[in-house]
Design an enzyme around this catalytic site. Structure first.
Site, short mmCIF file in Angstrom:
data_model
loop_
_atom_site.label_atom_id
_atom_site.label_comp_id
_atom_site.label_asym_id
_atom_site.label_seq_id
_atom_site.Cartn_x
_atom_site.Cartn_y
_atom_site.Cartn_z
N GLN A 112 1.65 36.90 -60.07
CA GLN A 112 1.61 35.54 -59.53
C GLN A 112 1.56 34.55 -60.70
OE1 GLN A 112 -1.70 33.25 -57.73
NE2 GLN A 112 -0.58 33.53 -55.80
N TYR A 196 -2.77 23.10 -56.31
CA TYR A 196 -2.42 23.26 -57.73
C TYR A 196 -1.11 22.54 -58.04
CZ TYR A 196 -6.27 26.59 -57.71
OH TYR A 196 -7.51 27.16 -57.58
N ARG A 244 4.50 31.07 -52.75
CA ARG A 244 3.31 30.94 -51.91
C ARG A 244 3.08 29.45 -51.61
NH1 ARG A 244 -3.08 32.77 -52.17
NH2 ARG A 244 -2.94 33.92 -50.23
N GLY A 354 -7.02 40.15 -48.13
CA GLY A 354 -7.74 39.65 -49.29
C GLY A 354 -9.11 40.26 -49.44
N ARG A 355 -10.14 39.52 -49.00
CA ARG A 355 -11.52 39.95 -49.23
C ARG A 355 -11.82 41.34 -48.67
NH1 ARG A 355 -14.33 35.83 -46.02
NH2 ARG A 355 -12.27 35.48 -45.13
#
Length: 385
Positions: A112, A196, A244, A354-355
């Site tokens: 990424q 971002y 993304r 994810g988590r």
């Protein structure tokens, strides 16, 4: 009998484990590891512990691993000296080891590519080793020098980027992608979400430019599209490129890049034409619909762009990332039936976890076998396992 055991009777789980493709790359199943910043690459260099961390997820059955964000070779890309970078011989040797470990475990891995824009600290030693960080405000790259949201006033903390600086940042993305291909990565994902740099160009609140990179939603998408075009030029037509995107931002969880399918199409269609092979749509909860419908962002993006999509957001967990960051525990939620039904009817093509993959490195094996999932807790972020 548990929910997972009940589902095994007619094997609807098998849709998770059927092969799929992103561009020219075949994946063994539809399970991806979501990118999660761990900030455990000291000095920006992925160590042996990072390689083991990713290898364990490949051994656990994940078809596609997407690395945590890795800073591109640009003077203001980074905001954490212990998050990895994709420049400098030391960091590249570390990534080469990561790729080898994942491939040894028969997994596939994308890098990424990340530039944080104005989400930045005053000085980052890991970046300063190659670049002069300079006075704050002088080198922080963004469309308009504006940040804010989440009940905070919009604030000008820097100056707008010049056209030459924009071209330099685009070139840095291309160089990072070229490097990723040379290291043996199977593809790249461009981080265009969460407030971002690329998201700062896309959002009308942080992009107030009056030139070709600002204005209506089409012109605000130009920077992202030119990043994709530059990457495509550097890596060729067969190397997979994923973008993304999200509506929410760390600065504003209620933010929306688009309020209608037509506005969202004005973002994703130019990116698809520029060379994106698939889109990864970040939501806090995958089951939440967009634009007043039940269809989530991944479903809308697939419909509007014609490209494969990856969905993500609290999969097999009972709360969102924001609730987790407030210290609320996350219990396993094994009712995958709604997710599987959407996957089966083609609403999206891959599922990013994810988590739950931090707590369960073998998440695919556990789900397939009906093995109970380990609860996720915030203290799991303190080490790589």
């Amino acid at each position: 009998m548990s929910a997972v055991q009940k589902m095994k009777v007619s094997d609807p789980l098998e849709v998770l484990f059927t092969p799929t493709r992103i561009g020219s790359l075949e994946l063994r199943n539809r399970i991806a590891m979501a990118p999660m910043t761990r900030a455990m690459s000291r000095g920006g260099v992925p160590g042996e512990d990072v390689a083991r961390y990713y290898r364990r997820r490949a051994e656990g059955g994940v078809g596609l691993i997407i690395t945590e964000g890795t800073f591109i070779p640009h003077p203001s890309a980074g905001n954490d000296e212990n998050a990895p970078r994709i420049y400098g011989d030391d960091a590249l040797n570390g990534w080469r080891r990561v790729v080898e470990q994942v491939h040894d475990a028969e997994g596939r891995i994308f890098a990424q590519l990340w530039h944080v824009g104005l989400v930045r600290k005053r000085h980052v030693d890991g970046v300063g080793s190659l670049f002069d960080d300079g006075p704050v405000g002088d080198n922080r790259f963004s469309p308009s020098g504006i940040i804010g949201g989440n009940d905070l006033p919009l604030e000008r903390v820097g100056r707008p980027a010049t056209l030459d600086e924009i071209r330099g940042a685009i070139a840095a993305y291309g160089e990072a992608a070229r490097t990723a291909k040379a290291l043996g990565f199977d593809g790249v994902e461009i981080h265009g979400a969460h407030g971002y740099l690329i998201d700062q160009f896309l959002w009308d609140q942080t992009n107030r430019r009056k030139d070709e990179y600002g204005g209506d939603i089409g012109r605000r998408t130009r920077f992202a599209a030119e990043v994709v075009q530059e990457i495509r030029q550097k890596v060729g037509p067969e190397f997979p490129v994923v973008m993304r995107l999200s509506s929410w931002k760390q600065q504003d969880y209620s933010a929306r890049l688009a309020t209608s399918p037509e506005e969202w199409a004005a973002i994703v269609r130019p990116l698809a034409r520029a060379g994106v092979d698939a889109f990864h749509l970040s939501q806090r909860r995958y089951w939440e619909g967009e634009f007043g419908t039940e269809a989530n962002l991944a479903t809308w993006t697939k419909k509007l762009s014609g490209k494969p999509t990856i969905t993500v957001g609290s999969i097999t967990l009972d709360n969102s990332m924001l609730e987790m960051m407030r210290g609320e525990g996350s219990l396993p939620e094994n009712n995958l039936a709604p997710l599987l039904a959407r996957l089966e009817r083609g609403d999206f093509d891959l599922v990013a976890v994810g988590r739950a993959l931090i707590a369960n490195p073998d998440w695919p094996h556990r789900v397939r076998n009906g093995t109970p999932l380990v609860p996720y807790s915030l203290n799991m972020l303190q080490s790589l396992v």
